[in-house]
Scaffold this active site. Structure first.
Site, mmCIF file in Angstrom:
data_model
loop_
_atom_site.group_PDB
_atom_site.id
_atom_site.type_symbol
_atom_site.label_atom_id
_atom_site.label_comp_id
_atom_site.label_asym_id
_atom_site.label_seq_id
_atom_site.Cartn_x
_atom_site.Cartn_y
_atom_site.Cartn_z
ATOM 1 N N ILE A 1 -1.770 11.161 -0.257
ATOM 2 C CA ILE A 1 -1.699 11.571 1.142
ATOM 3 C C ILE A 1 -2.722 12.814 1.281
ATOM 4 C CG2 ILE A 1 -0.157 13.544 1.105
ATOM 5 C CD1 ILE A 1 0.845 12.507 3.707
ATOM 6 N N VAL B 1 6.942 14.833 -7.562
ATOM 7 C CA VAL B 1 7.941 13.658 -6.787
ATOM 8 C C VAL B 1 8.571 12.949 -7.960
ATOM 9 C CG1 VAL B 1 8.036 11.715 -5.337
ATOM 10 C CG2 VAL B 1 6.356 13.534 -4.837
ATOM 11 N N HIS C 1 5.536 7.590 -10.636
ATOM 12 C CA HIS C 1 4.348 6.925 -9.951
ATOM 13 C C HIS C 1 3.098 7.214 -11.128
ATOM 14 C CE1 HIS C 1 4.983 11.141 -9.071
ATOM 15 N NE2 HIS C 1 3.677 11.528 -9.000
HETATM 16 P P1 AMP Z 1 2.794 14.416 -8.651
HETATM 17 O O1 AMP Z 1 2.474 15.867 -8.899
HETATM 18 O O2 AMP Z 1 2.202 13.882 -9.997
HETATM 19 O O3 AMP Z 1 4.392 14.477 -8.672
HETATM 20 O O4 AMP Z 1 2.189 13.693 -7.464
HETATM 21 C C1 AMP Z 1 2.672 13.654 -6.208
HETATM 22 C C2 AMP Z 1 1.748 13.246 -5.603
HETATM 23 O O5 AMP Z 1 2.160 12.593 -4.175
HETATM 24 C C3 AMP Z 1 0.710 14.329 -5.035
HETATM 25 O O6 AMP Z 1 -0.642 13.968 -5.346
HETATM 26 C C4 AMP Z 1 0.976 13.998 -3.519
HETATM 27 O O7 AMP Z 1 -0.301 14.298 -2.884
HETATM 28 C C5 AMP Z 1 1.515 12.775 -3.249
HETATM 29 N N1 AMP Z 1 2.173 12.489 -2.019
HETATM 30 C C6 AMP Z 1 3.251 13.274 -1.694
HETATM 31 N N2 AMP Z 1 3.874 12.933 -0.562
HETATM 32 C C7 AMP Z 1 3.056 11.746 -0.251
HETATM 33 C C8 AMP Z 1 3.292 11.026 0.821
HETATM 34 N N3 AMP Z 1 4.182 10.986 1.925
HETATM 35 N N4 AMP Z 1 2.398 9.828 0.794
HETATM 36 C C9 AMP Z 1 1.316 9.660 -0.030
HETATM 37 N N5 AMP Z 1 1.170 10.630 -1.074
HETATM 38 C C10 AMP Z 1 1.950 11.730 -1.237
#
Ligand code: AMP
Length: 123
Positions: free
Chosen positions: A37, A103, A107
């Site tokens: 996002i 998150v 991922h």
């Molecule tokens: P991390 O810091 O590795 O946990 O990365 C989490 C990633 O999730 C970040 O790059 C955010 O921009 C992305 N993110 C958070 N919410 C969403 C969402 N609803 N859709 C797509 N990406 C998201």
């Protein structure tokens, strides 16, 4: 320190349950991938297993062989489909506190489409 249990209210769990939308690029029985996002490069795709795994170490220890094979192959296929294989790209799996994971659902970021900065900024 104990590793946290999986939190089913994390945002990627909500995406998997269809409670919030995503911009999907790939899906199969075990894997979902969607555009980040807040992209940090022209290509910035997140690849997640559908199972409830917090991190790569959790996934490696507890996922089935079928899940691990599907996830590994999907990452390669998605990178190829995104057109970043020839010029190159970066895979990142931020993990827990020191890895700055926001998150808590595994991922892998596929990041590319331009020459990236250094792997780690100088502190
Ligand atoms: P991390 O810091 O590795 O946990 O990365 C989490 C990633 O999730 C970040 O790059 C955010 O921009 C992305 N993110 C958070 N919410 C969403 C969402 N609803 N859709 C797509 N990406 C998201």
């Amino acid at each position: 320190m104990a590793v946290s249990a999986y939190d089913p209210q994390n945002i990627f769990a909500k995406i998997l349950r269809g409670e919030i939308p995503c911009n999907k690029v790939f899906e199969d029985d075990h894997v979902l991938a969607f555009h980040d996002i807040a992209p940090q490069a022209p290509t910035h795709i997140l690849v997640i297993p559908k199972g409830a795994y917090t991190s790569y170490d959790d996934f490696a220890a507890n996922a089935s062989d079928a899940e691990i094979i599907a996830y590994t192959r999907a990452i390669g296929k998605i990178a190829a489909a995104a057109g970043v294989v020839e010029d190159g790209y970066r895979l990142i799996a931020n993990t827990r506190d020191h890895g700055r994971q926001d998150v808590p659902h595994l991922h892998v970021h596929i990041i590319g489409g331009k020459k990236l900065g250094l792997m780690l900024p100088k502190d």
